[in-house]
Design a protein around this motif. Sequence first.
Motif, short mmCIF file in Angstrom:
data_model
loop_
_atom_site.label_atom_id
_atom_site.label_comp_id
_atom_site.label_asym_id
_atom_site.label_seq_id
_atom_site.Cartn_x
_atom_site.Cartn_y
_atom_site.Cartn_z
N UNK A 21 0.84 -1.20 0.00
CA UNK A 21 0.00 0.00 0.00
C UNK A 21 0.87 1.25 0.00
N UNK A 22 1.90 1.27 0.85
CA UNK A 22 2.77 2.45 0.95
C UNK A 22 3.60 2.64 -0.32
N UNK A 23 4.11 1.55 -0.90
CA UNK A 23 4.89 1.68 -2.14
C UNK A 23 4.07 2.36 -3.24
N UNK A 24 2.80 2.08 -3.27
CA UNK A 24 1.95 2.65 -4.32
C UNK A 24 1.72 4.15 -4.15
N UNK A 25 2.18 4.74 -3.05
CA UNK A 25 1.93 6.16 -2.79
C UNK A 25 3.07 7.09 -3.20
N UNK A 26 4.20 6.53 -3.60
CA UNK A 26 5.35 7.37 -3.97
C UNK A 26 5.85 7.01 -5.36
N UNK A 27 6.38 7.99 -6.12
CA UNK A 27 6.82 7.72 -7.49
C UNK A 27 8.31 7.43 -7.65
N UNK A 28 9.10 7.66 -6.60
CA UNK A 28 10.55 7.52 -6.73
C UNK A 28 11.06 6.56 -5.66
N UNK A 29 11.95 5.67 -6.07
CA UNK A 29 12.60 4.75 -5.15
C UNK A 29 14.07 4.65 -5.52
#
Length: 154
Positions: A21-29
């Motif tokens: 769920x959290x990964x889906x909230x940010x565009x950069x890793x």
Amino acid sequence: MAPVEFDRNGLEVLDRHRCLQLLATVPVGRVGITSGALPVVLPVNFVLDGDEIIIRTVRGSKYDAAIHNTVVAFEADSFDPVDHTGWSVVVTGSSRELTSDDERRHAESLPLRRWAEVDPARDRFVAIALDVVSGRQVVHPAPAVGAVDVTHVE
């Protein structure tokens, strides 16, 4: 509801579902790879697509050579410097290039921007499997009703 688990540093341990769920909230890793026998961490734009992380890179780059069919680490996070809260999710998984016409068409339809405007013919899409997913979250308990925060009293 499952009990909240904390690690030895007092960070909340996140389950796989919450991590995704959290990964889906940010565009950069960031992707951790090996280049020339040395570890390298590189920022990437990404999207979570089903059971894979999809990134866009360019053919011929150092990154392109290092990620070819290997196991990589991927990390994304978010942090609030005012509240001192945040989270971090780490994924370890095998990488593969999306080569079929259907896979490439699907990847091109995703909201996945390039870092820089380059020749689209050089685009390469790489999927990272979600083999191992772990995450931690920094949380602070809410102050008791009527409590005074002495760290901000002047």
